[in-house]
Design a protein around this motif. Structure first.
Motif, PDB file in Angstrom:
ATOM      1  N   GLU C 126       2.408  -1.936  36.226  1.00  0.00           N
ATOM      2  CA  GLU C 126       3.735  -2.123  35.641  1.00  0.00           C
ATOM      3  C   GLU C 126       4.514  -0.810  35.563  1.00  0.00           C
ATOM      4  OE1 GLU C 126       3.714  -4.169  31.921  1.00  0.00           O
ATOM      5  OE2 GLU C 126       5.761  -3.581  31.445  1.00  0.00           O
ATOM      6  N   ARG C 127       3.815   0.258  35.182  1.00  0.00           N
ATOM      7  CA  ARG C 127       4.533   1.529  35.002  1.00  0.00           C
ATOM      8  C   ARG C 127       5.107   2.053  36.304  1.00  0.00           C
ATOM      9  NH1 ARG C 127       1.378   5.744  31.346  1.00  0.00           N
ATOM     10  NH2 ARG C 127       3.454   6.525  30.851  1.00  0.00           N
ATOM     11  N   VAL C 128       4.330   1.927  37.359  1.00  0.00           N
ATOM     12  CA  VAL C 128       4.820   2.415  38.644  1.00  0.00           C
ATOM     13  C   VAL C 128       5.997   1.563  39.107  1.00  0.00           C
ATOM     14  CG1 VAL C 128       4.235   2.696  41.066  1.00  0.00           C
ATOM     15  CG2 VAL C 128       2.609   3.388  39.302  1.00  0.00           C
ATOM     16  N   LEU C 129       5.839   0.233  38.978  1.00  0.00           N
ATOM     17  CA  LEU C 129       6.925  -0.654  39.395  1.00  0.00           C
ATOM     18  C   LEU C 129       8.198  -0.357  38.608  1.00  0.00           C
ATOM     19  CD1 LEU C 129       4.980  -4.012  39.810  1.00  0.00           C
ATOM     20  CD2 LEU C 129       6.125  -2.716  41.600  1.00  0.00           C
ATOM     21  N   LYS C 130       8.021  -0.112  37.309  1.00  0.00           N
ATOM     22  CA  LYS C 130       9.164   0.233  36.479  1.00  0.00           C
ATOM     23  C   LYS C 130       9.821   1.516  36.972  1.00  0.00           C
ATOM     24  CE  LYS C 130       8.968  -1.356  31.736  1.00  0.00           C
ATOM     25  NZ  LYS C 130       8.479  -1.028  30.401  1.00  0.00           N
ATOM     26  N   ALA C 131       8.994   2.490  37.247  1.00  0.00           N
ATOM     27  CA  ALA C 131       9.531   3.785  37.645  1.00  0.00           C
ATOM     28  C   ALA C 131      10.320   3.680  38.945  1.00  0.00           C
ATOM     29  CB  ALA C 131       8.400   4.790  37.796  1.00  0.00           C
ATOM     30  N   LEU C 132       9.870   2.822  39.851  1.00  0.00           N
ATOM     31  CA  LEU C 132      10.565   2.710  41.135  1.00  0.00           C
ATOM     32  C   LEU C 132      11.992   2.207  40.948  1.00  0.00           C
ATOM     33  CD1 LEU C 132       7.812   1.296  43.518  1.00  0.00           C
ATOM     34  CD2 LEU C 132       8.785   3.585  43.452  1.00  0.00           C
ATOM     35  N   VAL C 133      12.159   1.172  40.124  1.00  0.00           N
ATOM     36  CA  VAL C 133      13.502   0.637  39.936  1.00  0.00           C
ATOM     37  C   VAL C 133      14.321   1.531  38.999  1.00  0.00           C
ATOM     38  CG1 VAL C 133      14.794  -1.326  38.982  1.00  0.00           C
ATOM     39  CG2 VAL C 133      12.895  -1.719  40.516  1.00  0.00           C
ATOM     40  N   PHE C 134      13.603   2.269  38.174  1.00  0.00           N
ATOM     41  CA  PHE C 134      14.331   3.168  37.269  1.00  0.00           C
ATOM     42  C   PHE C 134      14.846   4.402  37.996  1.00  0.00           C
ATOM     43  CE2 PHE C 134      14.624   6.596  34.160  1.00  0.00           C
ATOM     44  CZ  PHE C 134      15.400   5.997  33.192  1.00  0.00           C
TER      45      PHE C 134
END
Lengths: 446, 325, 321
Positions: C126-134
């Motif tokens: 989740e954290r990586v996926l979040k970071a990509l869109v962020f």
């Protein structure tokens, strides 16, 4: 202020580093680096501990050259010149002046902006010493651009020459093409290249972020100057004739014979409209690759070729001056340059102004390369490239009629806005007359 | 010079616990019937697939820029350039752009670390100022009791629309003429950024703080706690996720700002932030605009690191309406 | 690294001075006599922010309002600036575009952000996926302009494409397209850039809000046989309504004010200008601060409906409590 204590050593080391680079090899070892003969600087007096702030649109490597040019003056007089460059100079100088936070000296790339600041009462008239230097070193035309309502405010600094048409000598030689001497010859050559079909005759790029369109204003100005002569040009720029005068619309249409002809543009990039999305700094490169034959851009294009490109008559790329259209209208060239205005009139500011108007300054700066000046005291031998040499010759030739870039002279609402936008709309398909009408409408009523 | 988060930190994300004594988020999977678990796995697989697609689409533009930043000038711009994806065919790889950006080109760049330090020296105090002042104001707007409270809050909210550009000249006049704050000092930037950050900060924090249950505050009052105690001992600790979220946004806005810096920084290496330096990297007439991709990446390293660093604190985050149930 | 030391000493001094001021306020509030305690608290807590906002925002706003009725030389000129605003040829296109931006950007960014937040909730990585869109949030508007120029880049037919979308178009047998030149769809292509940036903002806040929805409620709905969509509609969305309003509001205001994207990508040419860009151009480049100020007032009018709506939401919240 507490922080002062900590900032001073930083500034000092910075200045030292700067003077070291300025003096090159002679600065080795410890102690004072003095590769400069200070005799020439004695007239500026002792300015120890004085600081003069200079603000301009010149950044990065060009700013380094400018700072290096200041170095001998700083070393000999003891003054510190605090230089700040910003690409947003044109917008920020107005903000700062209005807020009462102007620099001591500003280097204006556009006389129009200088006029705005002078009429707003922000600028100090140039001291007599500077005025005398300009009388001695520059032509009357140049002095005029630093004069607002009869008061002389700003000496010119550097200059560039517009209207160069860049080409690859080898391509021309291989194909047996001659450098055209008249506009008609140029159009004939253009047609011939297009008919041959091996490459497009022209390439162009007007994209420049928010300033998109300006290279097109240079095109139109060159044609107005050559087709209608300097008098009409002056009337147009000062709005004595309207922007949509038939003479101007004619000039736009004459430019359009090249720029709007899909057979003639845009080698290496696409169709006519790709001019609008091609960055001006790269737009000339197809010349090197034989994808287009010619590219119109000012002398500073020399810096825009990829590293290692040889700019010389027999090199990879060279330029000829856009040929005359109507021989009876005389041989006028178009160009740009910077004007040095001051917001203060303290002795140290006046000393810096006098230095910047001197032949010493021009020679020191030109020796560093990538710049020329219209200063008559400039020794052409200092030019660092063939092109600089040729530009200096043109600028110093007493027969040359020089005209400043028109959009830089027009009021900001036109010269830095509607004219650019008009060029964009025009290349995008709006007829010249309609474009000229809308630019005319945007001219501020006074 | 910057610390990237360890990759395994991300993998541990699910183990991060929320703060402030709130119920943990894990679902009681063990007690679920097997069928349901399979079904929810399936739906979540589709959801994950959709998420991966979105993430890919969102990342490709930036990835293209990253690849470009390692390509030689001629491949990036001009007629000899080609698409960045060709990189994977011809492998022309160079660090030169990064060297030029950080060290070699131009007078001011030899000390890029100075601009980096400036950016940090500007952004940290501003973030602290905005967080503290906005949470104090938000607390009063949420829990204070005075006439016209709502109207005042709506007024503050409406201040968000005032365009920065219009405030620049009056502020600069004030700083230099009236307050005599020396030009080219951090102080002007700190104050200006704080002013511009407050309305949105108050708006965001108010929404969170007003949803803290009244009983908690009442209970503290009964115990004899004053406003200051309640604010520091109850409101702020409960608001850590919201504060962390606001901190990262405030950090980003200030870090990426160019307009305010242009007006107030004086533009020298003494004070100017990295954005100001990078905006000039391409040269007076844009001859070196192939450096822009590398410059862009240099400037986003720190914000990304901050995002990763703070991410754990806002697992719960701003404005959860959760406590009311 | 002496200079770094000097810089950080300034930071430390500033933070210490700030702490001293705040400490003093707290002390005064604590020491206030009982009768005046509430008043002193309110004044003490609000005063610093209020003073800063009055000086930094309210006063300039008032000045701007006056400026809107003056010409380039600062002389009063009545409502000329407003007349100019509505009679210049591009005026209607500018207003139309502004409306399109303020409708589409908040809806799309919030929609994508919400969907994404739901999809990745409790997903692996989740954290990586979040970071990509962020990540786009961490890129300045100017950087975003560079990135998207690269995406929309155009070369004529037959020349190798450099933009990723045109590359795909040509690969699929279509002609390359000048994305930024043709009105009206070019506005949509610019809006995509803003959506790309703001989705990260929406996602981070909404994801946090979703995690705040009590697990028991979701569980209960699930036990009642609600499918994931029903769970989402009937439990999650009502649970995060407050966050949705905040996100939509914040993005709408940000969108109204944004000018950098238009400025760097098209400079307002090709009928893509928006009010904020026009304001910047007039005030800073064309030397017509009066016209810029008049446009700023229009922006203020455009945001009024949002202010009113938020005032109503606020009142409802208060009534519930």
């Amino acid at each position: 202020m507490k922080n002062r204590k900590y900032l001073l050593p930083v500034a000092a080391t910075g200045a030292l580093a700067l003077s070291l680079t300025a003096c090159g090899p002679s600065g080795g070892g410890g102690g004072q680096a003095t590769g400069v003969d200070c005799a020439a600087y004695e007239s500026y007096g002792k300015l120890d501990g004085k600081t003069v702030s200079v603000y301009a649109s010149i950044v990065d490597t060009e700013a380094t050259s400018l700072e290096t040019t200041f170095a001998p003056f700083e070393e000999c007089t003891g003054a510190t010149i605090k230089y700040e460059g910003s690409k947003e100079f044109e917008t920020q100088i107005g903000v700062r002046a209005k807020a009462g936070n102007a620099p001591d000296i500003a280097i204006f790339p556009q006389p129009g902006l200088l006029t705005d600041q002078a009429t707003a009462g922000n600028l100090k008239p140039a001291p007599k010493a500077v005025s005398d230097l300009v009388d001695k070193n520059w032509s009357a035309d140049w002095k005029k651009y630093g004069t607002v309502d009869g008061t002389f405010y700003a000496a010119p600094m550097l200059a560039n020459v517009k209207g160069y048409i860049w080409y690859a000598p080898k391509t021309f030689k291989d194909n047996g093409w001659e450098v055209p001497k008249t506009w008609d010859e140029m159009m004939t050559l253009t047609k011939k290249i297009a008919d041959d079909g091996a490459m497009k005759p022209w390439c162009a790029g007007f994209e420049a972020g928010e300033a998109t369109g300006w290279p097109g204003t240079d095109w139109v100005e060159d044609v107005v100057l050559r087709a209608q002569g300097p008098e009409v040009y002056d009337q147009w720029v000062s709005h004595q004739i309207p922007f949509n005068d038939p003479k101007i619309v004619d000039a736009m249409n004459k430019t359009g014979e090249i720029l709007l002809n899909p057979k003639y543009v845009n080698g290496g990039f696409g169709d006519v409209r790709s001019i609008l999305t091609t960055g001006y700094a790269q737009a000339g490169q197809p010349v090197l690759d034989g994808q287009c034959a010619m590219h119109h851009q000012a002398s500073f294009q020399a810096a825009n070729w990829p590293e290692g490109t040889v700019v010389a008559p027999e090199g990879d790329v060279w330029a000829f001056m856009a040929p005359p259209i109507d021989a009876s209208k005389g041989k006028a060239i178009n160009g740009g340059g910077e004007m040095v205005g001051a917001y203060k009139d303290t002795p140290e500011v006046q000393a810096v102004l006098a230095y910047m108007a001197s032949a010493d300054f021009a020679n020191t700066r030109v020796k560093l390369g990538g710049a020329v000046s219209a200063n008559k005291g400039l020794d052409p031998a200092n030019a660092q490239s063939e092109l600089d040499k040729q530009s200096i010759a043109l600028l110093q030739d007493p027969d040359t009629v020089f005209r400043f870039d028109g959009s830089d002279l027009m009021p900001g609402a036109v010269g830095s806005n509607s004219f650019w936008k008009g060029i964009v709309a025009w290349v995008n398909g709006t007829p010249a007359k309609q474009v000229a009408d809308s630019v005319e409408n945007s001219w501020p009523k006074s | 010079m910057t610390v990237m988060p360890a990759p395994d930190e991300a993998a541990n994300a699910s183990s991060t616990k929320t703060r402030g004594g709130l119920p943990p988020n894990g679902s009681p999977e063990d007690s679920e019937p097997i069928m349901r678990r399979v079904k929810s796995k399936l739906t979540s697989r589709w959801a994950t697939a959709a998420a991966v697609i979105i993430a890919t689409v969102w990342t490709i533009p930036t990835f293209g820029l990253l690849v470009s930043s390692f390509r030689p000038a001629a491949k990036q711009v001009g007629p000899r350039s080609d698409g960045w994806w060709n990189f994977f065919g011809d492998w022309q790889f160079t660090f030169k752009n990064y060297v030029d950006v950080t060290a070699a080109a131009g007078s001011q760049s030899a000390n890029l670390s100075q601009y980096f330090a400036n950016s940090i020296a500007i952004v940290i105090p501003v973030t602290v100022f905005v967080l503290v002042l906005a949470s104090m104001a938000a607390y009063i707007f949420a829990w204070g009791n005075f006439k016209g409270r709502e109207a005042a809050f709506i007024f503050v909210f409406a201040l968000q629309i005032i365009p920065l550009q219009m405030a620049l000249i009056p502020l600069l006049t004030l700083f230099t003429q009236v307050l005599q704050i020396p030009p080219g000092s951090y102080a002007q930037l700190w104050i200006a950024h704080t002013m511009f950050g407050l309305p949105l900060g108050i708006f965001l924090l108010h929404n969170f703080i007003s949803e803290i249950p009244g009983e908690v505050i009442e209970a503290a009052k009964v115990d004899g706690a004053g406003h200051t105690t309640i604010f520091w001992r109850i409101i702020l600790p409960l608001s850590v996720p919201a504060l962390a979220s606001l901190a990262i946004f405030q950090f980003l806005w200030v870090w990426n700002d160019l307009l305010v810096a242009l007006v107030f920084s004086g533009g020298t290496a003494d004070v100017a932030p990295i954005t100001q330096r990078l905006a000039e990297i391409s040269g007076t007439r844009g001859a070196r605009d192939y450096l822009n991709p590398a410059a862009a990446f240099v400037s986003i390293i720190v914000p990304l690191a901050v995002f990763f660093g703070l991410q754990r604190y806002f697992v719960r985050g701003l404005l959860s309406g959760g406590l009311k149930g | 690294m002496e200079f770094i030391g000097g810089k950080f000493l300034q930071v430390v001094i500033a933070l210490a001075a700030f702490a001293a001021i705040i400490g003093l306020i707290m002390l005064l509030v604590d020491r206030a006599p009982k009768s005046a305690k509430d008043k002193v608290t309110i004044v003490g807590f609000l005063a610093p922010a209020a003073i800063l906002m009055l000086v930094g925002l309210v006063y300039p706003a008032l000045q701007t309002s006056l400026l809107a009725f003056t010409d380039a030389k600062g002389q009063p000129n009545g409502v000329d600036n407003f007349v100019w605003m509505f009679t210049q040829p591009e005026a209607l296109a500018t207003l139309r575009n502004t409306v399109i931006w303020t409708v589409l950007v908040p809806l799309l960014a919030t929609g994508f952000g919400l969907a994404y937040a739901v999809f990745i909730d409790k997903a692996r990585g989740e954290r990586v996926l979040k970071a990509l869109v962020f990540m786009p949030m961490a890129i300045s508007f100017v950087g975003a302009g560079i990135i998207w120029k690269l995406v929309y880049d155009y070369r004529g037919p037959g020349i190798e494409q450099t933009g990723v979308i045109n590359y795909l178009r040509v690969a699929l047998g279509m002609d390359p397209k000048q994305f930024l030149l043709d009105a009206p769809e070019n506005t949509i292509f610019l809006i995509i850039v803003m959506v790309w940036i703001q989705t990260g903002f929406a996602m981070v806040i909404l994801s946090a809000a979703i995690k705040g929805v009590p697990v028991e409620l979701v569980e209960a709905a699930r036990l009642d046989g609600a499918n994931p969509w029903q769970q989402f509609r009937n439990v999650t969305v009502p649970g995060i309504r407050g966050a949705l309003v905040v996100v939509l509001t914040t993005i709408t205001i940000a969108t109204l004010k944004v000018f950098d994207i238009v400025r760097t990508m098209t400079a307002g040419n090709y009928d893509t200008s928006v009010v904020a860009n026009e304001m910047y151009t007039q005030a800073f480049r064309a030397g017509e601060p009066g016209r810029g100020a008049a446009l700023a007032l229009i922006l203020f009018l455009l945001v009024l409906p949002i202010v009113v709506y938020n005032a109503r939401v606020l009142r409802q919240q208060r009534e519930i409590r």
